[in-house]
Design an enzyme around this catalytic site. Structure first.
Site, short mmCIF file in Angstrom:
data_model
loop_
_atom_site.label_atom_id
_atom_site.label_comp_id
_atom_site.label_asym_id
_atom_site.label_seq_id
_atom_site.Cartn_x
_atom_site.Cartn_y
_atom_site.Cartn_z
N THR A 80 0.83 -1.21 0.00
CA THR A 80 0.00 0.00 0.00
C THR A 80 0.86 1.26 0.00
OG1 THR A 80 -1.76 -1.17 1.19
CG2 THR A 80 -1.88 1.23 1.15
N GLU A 97 -7.09 -1.63 -3.94
CA GLU A 97 -7.07 -3.02 -4.38
C GLU A 97 -8.38 -3.35 -5.09
OE1 GLU A 97 -6.25 -5.76 -1.21
OE2 GLU A 97 -4.54 -4.60 -0.48
N SER A 189 2.65 -8.09 11.99
CA SER A 189 1.65 -7.11 11.59
C SER A 189 0.31 -7.79 11.27
CB SER A 189 2.15 -6.32 10.38
OG SER A 189 1.22 -5.34 9.99
N SER A 283 -4.36 -0.87 5.72
CA SER A 283 -3.15 -0.04 5.74
C SER A 283 -3.44 1.45 5.63
CB SER A 283 -2.22 -0.44 4.59
OG SER A 283 -1.83 -1.78 4.70
N ASP A 285 -4.80 3.70 7.56
CA ASP A 285 -4.44 4.58 8.68
C ASP A 285 -2.94 4.77 8.82
OD1 ASP A 285 -4.13 1.92 9.43
OD2 ASP A 285 -4.41 2.35 11.55
N VAL A 287 -0.74 4.81 5.81
CA VAL A 287 -0.20 5.54 4.67
C VAL A 287 -0.68 6.99 4.60
CG1 VAL A 287 0.18 3.49 3.27
CG2 VAL A 287 -1.99 4.70 3.08
N PRO A 290 3.59 10.38 6.51
CA PRO A 290 4.76 10.35 5.63
C PRO A 290 5.58 9.09 5.87
CG PRO A 290 5.15 11.86 7.46
CD PRO A 290 3.71 11.42 7.56
N ASN A 292 7.99 6.74 7.33
CA ASN A 292 8.60 6.79 8.66
C ASN A 292 8.99 5.39 9.12
OD1 ASN A 292 6.42 5.69 10.77
ND2 ASN A 292 5.33 6.79 9.12
N LYS A 298 8.58 -3.31 15.17
CA LYS A 298 7.55 -3.57 16.18
C LYS A 298 7.46 -5.03 16.59
CE LYS A 298 4.21 0.19 15.66
NZ LYS A 298 2.80 0.54 15.32
#
EC number: 2.8.2.20
Length: 371
Positions: A80, A97, A189, A283, A285, A287, A290, A292, A298
Site C-alpha cells: 500500500t 485493491e 503485523s 493499511s 491509517d 499511509v 509520511p 517513517n 515492532k
C-alpha cells in the site's frame, strides 16, 4: 406469331431472372464477406483499445501493449505504501485493491492444473487462447475503469504476483514491483492487526511464518523467472530508510520521469489526481502518514522463543532474501534525515486519520486468499 412472341418473352424473362439471381448471389457473397470481417474483428478483443477521457477532456488509449505496472507481495509487506507513493506521481494512477483480479487469476490457474477440467474446456472450444484473450480483456477493463484515467496505470493486489509469469505473457510490456519485507515483521503485523488471509492461522506465529515463506518463495521465483528487466524486488526496509534513493531506482526501472511528489504522498491524500484511499483497507491509517520508521521493528520481543530458535528452518527464505534469521533486533541500516524528522512528527501525533476515512478501518478485515 403468338408462339414466337411467347418464346421471346420467355427468353427475356429467363435472362432477367438469371441476372437478378446473379446480382443477389453477388450481394449475398459481399454481405458474407463483410460479416466475416466483422466477426473476425469482434472475436479478437485483444486487438481492441479502451478509450477513456479525463475531467480535462484528455483522451487515453489502453491496450494489452501498454506498460502496465503490477505491485504485489505477501500482505503487510508495504504494497500500500508503494502504490501510494506511485499514486502521488502526476502521470500515474494505481488506486485501491480491486480484490477480484487475484481471484480470477487463481481460477485460471486452477483450470490449467486440473487435467480433467482442461480436457472438458478444450472439448467445448474454450481453449487456452480463448481464456487468455478473455483474461486480457477483463483485467485491462478492471484496471482501467476502477479509477481515473492516467498516462500510466498500475494495479496493487498483493497476491497477483503469484501469477506474474502468466501476467507477463498477457501484457508483454508490463513491469512488476515485488515488495519484500522481513517475514517476522509481516507476520507480526498480520497477527496484531488481525489481517485475515485464507490459510494463515493468526493464533500461531509458526504457522504464519511457514505460510509467509511459501508465498514469498513462489513470488520471488516468478520474479527471477521474468528477469531483472521486468521484475524489481523492492525491499520495504530500504524504501522506508532511503525513500529518495529507492524511488529514483524504481522510477528509472519503470521508465517514468522523476517527480518530487512521490516523496510526499501524504500531502496528496484525497486530492484530485492524488492518492485515493479506501476506508476498509487495513493499511489506510498508516499511509496517511509520511514515510517513517514506526513499523520497522515492532515485532521484536513478541515472537515466541521456540519459534525464534527454529526461525532458519521455519522460514529459510529470510536468509535467501538477505535477512539474518537469528538477529533480534536486526540492523536494517541508517535512515535518511528526512525519515528521522518524519518519524519524530509521527510519534508526536502530528498526523491524524481524516474524518472521511474514519468509521470502518478497525472493523473490516482483509479476506485476501493465499491460494
Amino acid at each position: 406469331m403468338r408462339v414466337t412472341m411467347r418464346r421471346v418473352l420467355l427468353a427475356v424473362g429467363s435472362v432477367v431472372a438469371l441476372m437478378v439471381t446473379l446480382h443477389l448471389g453477388q450481394q449475398v457473397l459481399e454481405c458474407q464477406h463483410v460479416l466475416s470481417k466483422r466477426r473476425h474483428r469482434l472475436m479478437r478483443p485483444e486487438n481492441e483499445e479502451l478509450v477513456m477521457v479525463d475531467s480535462n477532456h484528455v483522451e487515453y488509449r489502453y491496450s494489452k501493449e501498454m506498460p502496465l505496472i503490477f505491485i504485489g507481495g505477501v500482505p503487510r509487506s508495504g504494497t500500500t505504501l508503494m502504490r501510494a507513493m506511485l499514486d502521488a506521481h502526476p502521470e500515474v494512477r494505481c488506486g485501491e485493491e480491486t480484490r477480484i483480479i487475484p481471484r480470477v487469476l487463481a481460477m485460471r490457474q486452477a483450470w490449467s492444473k486440473s487435467g480433467r477440467e482442461k480436457m472438458r474446456l478444450d472439448e467445448a472450444g474454450v481453449t487456452d487462447q480463448v481464456l487468455d484473450a478473455a483474461m486480457q480483456a477483463f483485467i485491462l477493463e478492471v484496471i482501467a475503469k476502477h479509477g481515473e484515467p492516467a498516462r500510466y496505470l498500475c494495479n496493487k493486489d498483493p497476491f497477483t504476483l503469484k501469477s506474474s509469469v502468466y501476467l507477463s505473457r498477457l501484457f508483454p510490456n508490463s513491469k512488476f514491483l515485488l515488495m519484500v519485507r522481513d517475514g517476522r515483521a509481516s507476520v507480526h503485523s498480520m497477527i496484531t492487526r488481525k489481517v485475515t488471509i485464507a490459510g494463515f492461522d493468526l493464533n500461531c506465529y509458526r504457522d504464519c511464518l511457514t505460510k509467509w515463506n511459501k508465498a514469498i518463495e513462489v513470488m520471488y521465483s516468478q520474479c527471477l523467472e521474468i528477469g531483472r528487466s521486468r521484475c524489481l524486488p523492492v525491499y520495504y526496509e530500504q524504501l522506508v530508510l532511503h525513500p529518495e534513493q529507492s524511488m529514483h531506482a524504481i522510477m528509472k526501472f519503470l521508465g517514468i520521469s522523476w517527480s518530487d511528489t512521490v516523496l510526499h504522498h501524504e500531502e496528496l491524500i484525497g486530492k484530485p489526481g492524488g492518492v485515493s484511499l479506501s476506508k476498509i483497507e487495513r493499511s489506510t491509517d498508516q499511509v496517511i502518514k509520511p514515510v517513517n520508521m514506526e513499523a520497522l521493528s515492532k515485532w521484536i520481543g513478541h515472537i515466541p522463543g521456540d519459534v525464534l530458535q527454529d526461525m532458519a528452518h521455519i522460514a529459510p527464505m529470510l536468509a535467501r532474501l538477505g535477512y539474518d534469521p537469528y538477529a533480534n533486533p536486526p540492523n536494517y541500516g541508517h535512515p535518511d534525515p528526512l525519515v528521522v524528522n518524519n518519524t519524530h512528527r509521527v510519534l508526536k501525533g502530528d498526523y491524524k486519520t481524516p474524518a472521511n476515512l474514519k468509521g470502518h478501518l478497525q472493523v473490516t478485515q482483509n479476506t485476501s486468499s493465499s491460494h
